[in-house]
Design a protein around this motif. Structure first.
Motif, PDB file in Angstrom:
ATOM      1  N   GLY A 192       0.828  -1.329  -0.071  1.00 57.03           N
ATOM      2  CA  GLY A 192       0.071   0.079   0.202  1.00 57.03           C
ATOM      3  C   GLY A 192       0.957   1.273  -0.024  1.00 57.03           C
ATOM      4  O   GLY A 192       0.580   2.071  -0.739  1.00 57.03           O
ATOM      5  N   GLN A 193       1.952   1.541   0.752  1.00 58.15           N
ATOM      6  CA  GLN A 193       2.805   2.404   0.874  1.00 58.15           C
ATOM      7  C   GLN A 193       3.497   2.698  -0.505  1.00 58.15           C
ATOM      8  O   GLN A 193       3.582   3.968  -1.062  1.00 58.15           O
ATOM      9  CB  GLN A 193       4.003   2.239   1.791  1.00 58.15           C
ATOM     10  N   SER A 194       3.969   1.602  -1.421  1.00 63.46           N
ATOM     11  CA  SER A 194       4.485   1.712  -2.737  1.00 63.46           C
ATOM     12  C   SER A 194       3.454   2.394  -3.743  1.00 63.46           C
ATOM     13  O   SER A 194       3.755   3.027  -4.514  1.00 63.46           O
ATOM     14  CB  SER A 194       5.094   0.681  -3.083  1.00 63.46           C
ATOM     15  N   LYS A 195       2.254   1.955  -3.677  1.00 61.32           N
ATOM     16  CA  LYS A 195       1.302   2.381  -4.486  1.00 61.32           C
ATOM     17  C   LYS A 195       0.820   3.633  -4.254  1.00 61.32           C
ATOM     18  O   LYS A 195       0.396   4.490  -5.004  1.00 61.32           O
ATOM     19  CB  LYS A 195      -0.008   1.282  -4.552  1.00 61.32           C
ATOM     20  N   LEU A 196       0.575   4.049  -2.868  1.00 57.28           N
ATOM     21  CA  LEU A 196       0.378   5.404  -2.550  1.00 57.28           C
ATOM     22  C   LEU A 196       1.500   6.209  -3.094  1.00 57.28           C
ATOM     23  O   LEU A 196       1.083   7.420  -3.498  1.00 57.28           O
ATOM     24  CB  LEU A 196       0.003   5.561  -0.964  1.00 57.28           C
ATOM     25  N   ALA A 197       2.667   5.900  -3.205  1.00 63.85           N
ATOM     26  CA  ALA A 197       3.858   6.904  -3.462  1.00 63.85           C
ATOM     27  C   ALA A 197       3.631   6.797  -4.949  1.00 63.85           C
ATOM     28  O   ALA A 197       4.091   7.901  -5.414  1.00 63.85           O
ATOM     29  CB  ALA A 197       5.009   5.735  -2.987  1.00 63.85           C
ATOM     30  N   ASN A 198       3.275   5.997  -5.485  1.00 65.02           N
ATOM     31  CA  ASN A 198       3.391   6.233  -6.926  1.00 65.02           C
ATOM     32  C   ASN A 198       2.288   7.327  -7.559  1.00 65.02           C
ATOM     33  O   ASN A 198       2.547   8.366  -8.298  1.00 65.02           O
ATOM     34  CB  ASN A 198       2.363   5.043  -7.748  1.00 65.02           C
ATOM     35  N   LEU A 199       1.190   7.554  -6.498  1.00 61.93           N
ATOM     36  CA  LEU A 199       0.340   8.698  -6.998  1.00 61.93           C
ATOM     37  C   LEU A 199       0.842   9.978  -6.400  1.00 61.93           C
ATOM     38  O   LEU A 199       0.715  10.984  -6.746  1.00 61.93           O
ATOM     39  CB  LEU A 199      -1.109   8.403  -6.378  1.00 61.93           C
ATOM     40  N   LEU A 200       1.463   9.987  -5.345  1.00 56.84           N
ATOM     41  CA  LEU A 200       2.083  11.044  -4.733  1.00 56.84           C
ATOM     42  C   LEU A 200       3.194  11.736  -5.542  1.00 56.84           C
ATOM     43  O   LEU A 200       3.218  12.629  -5.850  1.00 56.84           O
ATOM     44  CB  LEU A 200       2.743  10.806  -3.157  1.00 56.84           C
ATOM     45  N   PHE A 201       3.836  10.912  -6.165  1.00 52.57           N
ATOM     46  CA  PHE A 201       5.005  11.184  -7.206  1.00 52.57           C
ATOM     47  C   PHE A 201       4.137  11.813  -8.431  1.00 52.57           C
ATOM     48  O   PHE A 201       4.759  12.960  -8.901  1.00 52.57           O
ATOM     49  CB  PHE A 201       5.642   9.775  -7.547  1.00 52.57           C
ATOM     50  N   THR A 202       3.192  10.969  -8.989  1.00 50.29           N
ATOM     51  CA  THR A 202       2.415  11.577 -10.246  1.00 50.29           C
ATOM     52  C   THR A 202       2.089  13.190  -9.891  1.00 50.29           C
ATOM     53  O   THR A 202       2.307  13.945 -10.770  1.00 50.29           O
ATOM     54  CB  THR A 202       1.381  10.795 -10.351  1.00 50.29           C
ATOM     55  N   TYR A 203       1.302  13.295  -8.827  1.00 46.37           N
ATOM     56  CA  TYR A 203       0.861  14.683  -8.451  1.00 46.37           C
ATOM     57  C   TYR A 203       1.774  15.685  -8.296  1.00 46.37           C
ATOM     58  O   TYR A 203       1.617  16.765  -8.637  1.00 46.37           O
ATOM     59  CB  TYR A 203      -0.353  14.689  -7.488  1.00 46.37           C
ATOM     60  N   GLU A 204       3.018  15.252  -7.589  1.00 50.74           N
ATOM     61  CA  GLU A 204       4.004  16.092  -7.383  1.00 50.74           C
ATOM     62  C   GLU A 204       4.562  16.556  -8.664  1.00 50.74           C
ATOM     63  O   GLU A 204       5.071  17.668  -8.947  1.00 50.74           O
ATOM     64  CB  GLU A 204       4.934  15.750  -6.508  1.00 50.74           C
ATOM     65  N   LEU A 205       4.953  15.652  -9.479  1.00 46.31           N
ATOM     66  CA  LEU A 205       5.775  15.548 -10.698  1.00 46.31           C
ATOM     67  C   LEU A 205       4.637  16.559 -11.604  1.00 46.31           C
ATOM     68  O   LEU A 205       5.330  17.558 -12.484  1.00 46.31           O
ATOM     69  CB  LEU A 205       5.843  14.445 -11.505  1.00 46.31           C
ATOM     70  N   GLN A 206       3.439  16.355 -11.915  1.00 49.32           N
ATOM     71  CA  GLN A 206       2.628  17.246 -12.472  1.00 49.32           C
ATOM     72  C   GLN A 206       2.763  18.605 -11.917  1.00 49.32           C
ATOM     73  O   GLN A 206       2.755  19.673 -12.770  1.00 49.32           O
ATOM     74  CB  GLN A 206       1.020  16.771 -12.580  1.00 49.32           C
ATOM     75  N   ARG A 207       2.587  18.918 -10.954  1.00 47.51           N
ATOM     76  CA  ARG A 207       2.646  20.316 -10.273  1.00 47.51           C
ATOM     77  C   ARG A 207       3.826  21.042 -10.813  1.00 47.51           C
ATOM     78  O   ARG A 207       3.981  22.113 -11.161  1.00 47.51           O
ATOM     79  CB  ARG A 207       2.557  20.168  -8.936  1.00 47.51           C
ATOM     80  N   ARG A 208       5.095  20.275 -10.827  1.00 40.79           N
ATOM     81  CA  ARG A 208       6.452  20.903 -11.051  1.00 40.79           C
ATOM     82  C   ARG A 208       6.358  20.947 -12.709  1.00 40.79           C
ATOM     83  O   ARG A 208       6.842  22.189 -13.088  1.00 40.79           O
ATOM     84  CB  ARG A 208       7.373  19.803 -10.587  1.00 40.79           C
ATOM     85  N   LEU A 209       5.916  20.237 -13.329  1.00 46.17           N
ATOM     86  CA  LEU A 209       5.799  20.350 -14.889  1.00 46.17           C
ATOM     87  C   LEU A 209       4.893  21.662 -15.128  1.00 46.17           C
ATOM     88  O   LEU A 209       5.407  22.275 -15.882  1.00 46.17           O
ATOM     89  CB  LEU A 209       4.991  18.946 -15.628  1.00 46.17           C
ATOM     90  N   ALA A 210       3.761  21.637 -14.496  1.00 44.62           N
ATOM     91  CA  ALA A 210       2.976  22.770 -14.711  1.00 44.62           C
ATOM     92  C   ALA A 210       3.449  24.019 -14.385  1.00 44.62           C
ATOM     93  O   ALA A 210       3.459  25.243 -15.161  1.00 44.62           O
ATOM     94  CB  ALA A 210       1.377  22.702 -14.138  1.00 44.62           C
ATOM     95  N   ALA A 211       4.327  24.023 -13.363  1.00 46.87           N
ATOM     96  CA  ALA A 211       5.154  25.465 -13.044  1.00 46.87           C
ATOM     97  C   ALA A 211       6.005  25.804 -13.918  1.00 46.87           C
ATOM     98  O   ALA A 211       6.488  26.735 -14.038  1.00 46.87           O
ATOM     99  CB  ALA A 211       5.524  25.065 -11.265  1.00 46.87           C
ATOM    100  N   ALA A 212       6.525  24.956 -14.582  1.00 42.04           N
ATOM    101  CA  ALA A 212       7.688  24.813 -15.472  1.00 42.04           C
ATOM    102  C   ALA A 212       7.099  25.340 -16.768  1.00 42.04           C
ATOM    103  O   ALA A 212       8.105  25.551 -17.803  1.00 42.04           O
ATOM    104  CB  ALA A 212       8.655  23.694 -15.579  1.00 42.04           C
ATOM    105  N   ASP A 213       5.789  25.417 -16.786  1.00 39.51           N
ATOM    106  CA  ASP A 213       5.110  25.519 -18.004  1.00 39.51           C
ATOM    107  C   ASP A 213       5.615  24.528 -19.463  1.00 39.51           C
ATOM    108  O   ASP A 213       5.541  24.966 -20.436  1.00 39.51           O
ATOM    109  CB  ASP A 213       5.358  27.103 -18.687  1.00 39.51           C
ATOM    110  N   ALA A 214       5.568  23.424 -18.822  1.00 40.46           N
ATOM    111  CA  ALA A 214       6.103  22.215 -19.762  1.00 40.46           C
ATOM    112  C   ALA A 214       4.897  21.623 -20.569  1.00 40.46           C
ATOM    113  O   ALA A 214       3.786  21.828 -20.099  1.00 40.46           O
ATOM    114  CB  ALA A 214       6.668  20.966 -19.115  1.00 40.46           C
ATOM    115  N   SER A 215       4.871  21.301 -21.560  1.00 39.22           N
ATOM    116  CA  SER A 215       3.820  20.560 -22.323  1.00 39.22           C
ATOM    117  C   SER A 215       3.740  19.102 -21.902  1.00 39.22           C
ATOM    118  O   SER A 215       2.789  18.533 -22.288  1.00 39.22           O
ATOM    119  CB  SER A 215       4.047  20.877 -23.911  1.00 39.22           C
ATOM    120  N   THR A 216       4.957  18.587 -21.320  1.00 35.15           N
ATOM    121  CA  THR A 216       4.784  17.267 -20.911  1.00 35.15           C
ATOM    122  C   THR A 216       3.605  17.116 -19.705  1.00 35.15           C
ATOM    123  O   THR A 216       3.661  18.110 -18.632  1.00 35.15           O
ATOM    124  CB  THR A 216       6.123  16.859 -20.295  1.00 35.15           C
ATOM    125  N   ILE A 217       2.981  16.146 -19.426  1.00 30.84           N
ATOM    126  CA  ILE A 217       2.266  15.789 -18.320  1.00 30.84           C
ATOM    127  C   ILE A 217       2.413  14.674 -17.627  1.00 30.84           C
ATOM    128  O   ILE A 217       3.006  13.694 -18.345  1.00 30.84           O
ATOM    129  CB  ILE A 217       0.594  16.240 -18.870  1.00 30.84           C
TER     130      ILE A 217
END
Length: 319
Positions: A192-217
């Protein structure tokens, strides 16, 4: 308004592999693509025109998967482009070597699918001393994504799709005081910890990509209850029940691949979205936009895990 109505209609109707758009010219890297959900994801993308890289630990099984994909294309079908890349997510040295090989081979990567995983394993550690499930499911993919990011960012519309699980709700928490479960091991809670980590990682990565104005999602998906090799580590006490209720609870690996395929290819997908089956309790069915746990959206938790993951892997992201 018409565009919004069309998007809503697309979200609400049944989605299947025939809805995968043409993938010609796209470079796709899929981890754990020699079996199960990863294999079916790779096959559909290859038949849709993508150049698919099967990033696998076992090259013999990888070659068998590659041969099956090519053979199933049939005579007279469009040519399929599938290659292999050795990758052992339980070793950061292997992750770095694989990333170097992929960066040398491809100037741009359109799609990275972090699919490989282990589930409910007995207590084991990776080559770097990480608990096996956390090290494989999260840290290995965290490192791989960071090392390949400079090949994703220049490609307009590129995506990182990470496969999580309903298990992210299963006795899940990020145990910062004992991330590697050295004091007391609970394989269900560790999963459960590892799968929760997958989502925490995805959401934090998306926030950083958006802040950098990247077209990558960055997006995520889960397969529901799917009949794959991951089931081999179910506790003995649970197996009779799983066998009895299997036809109700579990769907085929091909159906389980659909949420990943939608997150990876549907033009309507937005960064930070999460896809899973549309059936009862998200166990089975066609892919739709679903909600993850409130805990997975905790931004403080996301940032703290990110910092710890950087420290443990030595990988820093360019965003």
């Amino acid at each position: 308004m018409l565009a919004a109505m069309a998007a809503t209609e697309q979200q609400n109707r049944t989605w299947s592999q025939i809805d995968v758009p043409d993938q010609s010219g796209r470079v796709v890297v899929i981890t754990g693509a020699n079996t199960g959900i990863g294999y079916h994801t790779a096959a559909v993308l290859a038949y849709s025109g993508a150049h698919v890289v099967l990033a696998v630990r076992n090259l013999e099984k990888g070659n068998e998967a590659l041969s099956r994909i090519v053979a199933a294309a049939g005579h007279g079908a469009r040519e399929v482009h599938v290659t292999l890349q050795a990758l052992d997510l339980t070793s950061l040295d292997s992750v770095r070597a694989a990333a170097d090989a992929l960066r040398n081979a491809y100037s741009g990567i359109d799609l990275l699918i972090n699919n490989a995983g282990v589930m409910l394993t007995p207590k084991q550690v990776t080559a770097d001393g990480f608990e096996l499930q956390f090290g494989t499911n999260h840290l290995g993919h965290f490192a791989l994504t960071g090392l390949l990011l400079d090949r994703l960012l220049p490609v307009r519309g590129s995506r990182v799709v990470t496969v999580s699980s309903l298990g992210h709700r299963m006795r899940a928490g990020i145990h910062f005081d004992d991330l590697q479960w050295e004091r007391r091991y609970d394989r269900a809670a560790a999963y459960g910890q590892s799968k929760l980590a997958n989502l925490l990682f995805t959401y934090e990565l998306q926030r950083r990509l958006a802040a950098a104005d990247a077209s990558t999602i960055a997006a995520a998906a889960h397969p529901g209850g799917s009949n794959t090799e991951l089931m081999r580590n179910l506790p003995a006490i649970v197996r009779p029940v799983a066998t009895l209720l299997g036809p109700v609870l579990f769907q085929s690996a091909a159906m389980g691949a659909l949420p990943t395929l939608r997150a990876a290819t549907d033009p309507a997908v937005e960064g930070g979205q999460y896809y899973g089956p549309d059936g009862f309790m998200e166990q089975r069915g066609h892919p739709k936009l679903v909600r993850s746990s409130a805990q997975s959206h905790d931004e403080d938790l996301q940032r703290r895990l990110w910092t710890v993951s950087e420290e443990l892997t030595g990988v820093r992201f360019g965003v």
